[in-house]
Design an enzyme around this catalytic site. Structure first.
Site, PDB file in Angstrom:
ATOM      1  N   SER A 599       0.855  -1.195   0.000  1.00  0.00           N
ATOM      2  CA  SER A 599       0.000   0.000   0.000  1.00  0.00           C
ATOM      3  C   SER A 599       0.884   1.236   0.000  1.00  0.00           C
ATOM      4  CB  SER A 599      -0.903   0.009   1.239  1.00  0.00           C
ATOM      5  OG  SER A 599      -1.598   1.238   1.346  1.00  0.00           O
ATOM      6  N   TYR A 612      -2.418  -0.815  10.094  1.00  0.00           N
ATOM      7  CA  TYR A 612      -2.353  -1.092   8.664  1.00  0.00           C
ATOM      8  C   TYR A 612      -1.075  -0.514   8.062  1.00  0.00           C
ATOM      9  CZ  TYR A 612      -3.825  -1.317   3.752  1.00  0.00           C
ATOM     10  OH  TYR A 612      -3.900  -1.574   2.404  1.00  0.00           O
TER      11      TYR A 612
END
Length: 731
Positions: A599, A612
């Site tokens: 990501s 995350y």
């Protein structure tokens, strides 16, 4: 004609009502062909052809003209449609006889005979684009309206028996005549025409070491005759079956299924690497009672060495299989590999010697010399092909060869096609020309690509992106049903391919769906083992599965979710890559690749997603560590998306609404999920420099490019697919 209801070894699929619904001669031919092809005991996949001579209207003169409709080059009887049939004017085909007669130095296997194939197109009726088969003269010059040419094991067993002509007379009397082996072509058609004149009462012929051809003036009668002849041959053979003494009796015992599979998951990747020296190969394992009876038998080494008889068989199975004389009762994996190593080396030498002794001055260059069929006592058969479909067909054809050998040995002695004749088929210039016309391999041809997270979002988009490049796709997901749904979509779109699918993993098609919990190393290993049993090995591993741990209203991520984030985003990919790495190492094949989805959050510090973001940062470094660890055999790269919300499990309705509220974007609680997603997507697009909505398909394209040749010299890299977020620029 009354239906023969006393068939034991073939199945009558003809339905009078269905047949009556076929309005034209061509339609009835298609129907008859499909019904013959439905029974594998009648003819093998892609084998055989059928024809009908039909009165048609000449589109220029409006006059009646006799037209031969015959299954064209390529295609399969079971699945053929109208477009698979060539059409030729009979008057012009007969004119070709005079043309051929006047050619100098004509005869069997001469350039003059081969030249006739190109002349068939001048006989075409009504501009039909379907290319004519090499077998066209077999149908044209038989003086009957309907002709079936099939490859039934029972008849080929007689055709491949040393005393075949005598057996034929005993079984069929004067109904069939014997035609010694002759390569398919114009001369064979002329020989059949002459045979029909010499045997005016004959209903067909056995072509030595080739197959059956029969005829009638009624199409249903021709169909019924085909079944009757095949069944009659099978009955004769079964009456002389040797039972426990078949193939000389059993020398070895089969391994139990669990032991066999445990050995195969360790053996197959290694063996795949050995047979893939010229092109990536896909495997199909067969271990049913029939094939085990053969590989475990006393006579298997002798019969395997003789090779196959019918040319349709050895074009797939090569001149002979590799038989490994290994004792499953006392041997282990190491001893099996040693015997295989020696056997493979000898096979390549034998194939090169076969090529050198049989080649002509104008023969094509030697093709890949590795075996496509490997026979191992106690284990069964491992067939190889450039696709799963091809390896299934290879297995099917060698099964046919085994049945032919069983039948021939029951009624006499099996004989194979002479090596020179086999070579002249395998390296026929017309066959080579057909191969040269085949489209080039696509970038992922022969690849087995695992997509973890393939049930939704980026994973599903990636799984759907790879089949057009000829990859075999394993859709793996925590939820087995979603993985299978994606696999089913792929199979529905691209089909199972040719060949008999069979059952279980070995009979699969271009995609399978499997479950996996990649945070559990044992689950990773179990999934990979299933892939190996299905295809023989792996080439690509794509990991798109991830977890976003949302904080509570106070901005705190629960401890259990924090840990779970690292388990899914870091530990899972580590386990899976390490286990896949063992298979890559066993295969020893270059061009393998791992792509992990991370990501852009991995390089952007911001509040609200600490679990995350930090776990994805660790994923970034995991990619670099794996690239170092698995080089030079495996490339490891990453694709870093940003705010891909379409189809993502990370954006449930609650999170979408929370994000809209966070960014002061007006919405109504009654709005549909799609409406809310579109609003959030537009907002995220406004934040990137390209003002682009980032979709799963965008990530899938990047993943494909990473797997393909464009990045074949790149490893340890992470590509952002985010529309341009300057805060996420790598630095």
């Amino acid at each position: 004609m009354a239906a023969n209801k006393d068939l034991k070894f073939v199945t009558r699929h003809w339905n009078d009502t269905e047949a009556a619904a076929q309005k034209t001669g061509l339609d009835r031919l298609v129907y008859r062909s499909n019904k013959l092809g439905e029974d594998q005991r009648v003819t093998n996949t892609g084998g055989g052809n059928t024809s009908s001579k039909v009165q048609e209207v000449d589109p220029l003169t409006g006059k009646a003209v006799e037209v031969l409709w015959v299954k064209g080059s390529g295609g399969d009887l079971r699945t053929s449609k109208r477009a698979n049939f060539a059409s030729l004017e009979m008057a012009k085909l007969y004119q070709l006889q005079e043309v051929y007669k006047n050619k100098p130095n004509n005869g069997v296997k001469t350039p003059a005979e081969d030249d006739m194939v190109d002349l068939y197109r001048y006989c075409t009726y009504n501009l039909n684009p379907r290319a004519s088969s090499i077998d066209t003269p077999l149908h044209a010059f038989v003086p009957f309206k309907h002709v079936d040419h099939t490859h039934p094991n029972s008849v080929i067993a007689i055709a491949a028996s040393k005393n075949g002509p005598q057996v034929m007379k005993e079984v069929f009397g004067e109904d069939l005549f014997w035609l010694p082996w002759m390569r398919p072509g114009f001369e064979l058609g002329l020989a059949l025409e002459a045979g029909c004149k010499q045997h005016p009462k004959a209903k067909g012929a056995i072509m030595g070491q080739h197959g059956l051809i029969n005829w009638a003036n009624d199409d249903q009668a021709c169909y019924e005759l085909s079944l009757e002849l095949i069944d009659k041959a099978a009955r004769y053979i079964e009456a002389r079956d040797k039972g426990d003494k078949t193939f000389g009796g059993q020398k070895y015992k089969s391994l139990a299924e669990d032991k066999r599979n445990a050995l195969l998951v360790k053996l197959l990747p290694w063996l795949r690497g050995k047979v893939s020296t010229h092109a990536r190969m896909i495997g199909t394992v067969q271990a049913d009672d029939t094939i085990l009876r053969f590989v475990n038998s006393v006579d298997a080494p002798r019969l395997a060495e003789l090779g196959t008889s019918c040319p349709d068989h050895f074009l797939r199975t090569k001149i002979k299989p590799l038989y490994v004389d290994w004792d499953p009762a006392t041997g282990d994996l190491a001893s099996l590999k040693a015997k295989l190593e020696a056997g493979l080396a000898q096979y390549v030498k034998d194939y090169a010697a076969y090529y050198e002794s049989c080649k002509h001055a104008n023969s094509p260059a030697m093709r890949q010399p590795n075996p496509t069929v490997v026979l191992i006592p106690g284990i069964g058969m491992i067939a190889w092909g450039k696709s799963k479909s091809e390896s299934r067909v290879t297995a099917e054809f060698y099964n046919c060869a085994v049945e032919v050998m069983r039948g021939a040995e029951a009624v006499g002695e099996y004989i194979a096609l002479p090596k020179q004749e086999a070579f002249d088929i395998e390296y026929w210039l017309l066959e080579e020309a057909k191969l040269q016309r085949m489209p080039p391999d696509k970038p992922l041809a022969g690849h087995v690509s695992i997509v973890v997270g393939g049930g939704s979002g980026i994973g599903k988009a990636s799984a759907l992106r790879l089949p057009p490049e000829d990859a075999h796709v394993v859709c793996a997901d925590l939820v087995a049903a979603t993985a299978q749904t994606t696999a089913d979509e792929i199979t529905a779109k691209y089909g199972m391919g040719i060949g008999v699918a069979g059952t279980g993993l070995s009979g699969c098609g271009p995609a399978i769906g499997l479950s996996i919990d990649m945070t559990d190393r044992a689950s990773c290993r179990a999934m990979l083992e299933q892939v190996v049993l299905a295809y023989g090995g792996i080439d690509d591993l794509v990991i798109t599965a991830g977890l976003f741990a949302a904080p509570d209203d106070n901005g705190v991520v629960a401890d259990v979710l924090y840990k779970k984030s690292y388990e899914v985003n870091v530990v899972g990919p580590t386990f899976l890559s390490e286990e896949a790495g063992k298979i890559f190492k066993d295969q020893g094949m270059d061009g393998c690749s791992i792509v992990i989805t991370t990501s852009v959050n991995a390089v952007v510090a911001k509040p609200g997603s600490i679990a995350y973001d930090t776990s994805k940062a660790a994923s970034n470094h995991l990619i670099r560590e794996l690239a170092v660890t698995l080089a030079p055999m495996v490339r490891v790269n990453g694709v870093a998306p940003a705010t891909v919300i379409e189809g993502s499990k990370m954006f449930p309705r609650e999170r979408v609404m929370a994000s809209l509220a966070k960014y002061s974007i007006a919405f109504d609680n009654s709005e549909s999920d799609q409406s809310l997603l579109e609003k959030l997507g537009k907002f995220y697009a406004s934040r990137n420099m390209l003002n682009a909505v980032i979709r799963p398909a965008d990530q899938a394209e990047a993943i494909y490019q990473m797997l393909g040749p464009a990045f074949k010299k790149t490893t340890g890299a992470i590509i952002h697919v985010d529309g341009g977020l300057k805060d996420a620029f790598l630095r």
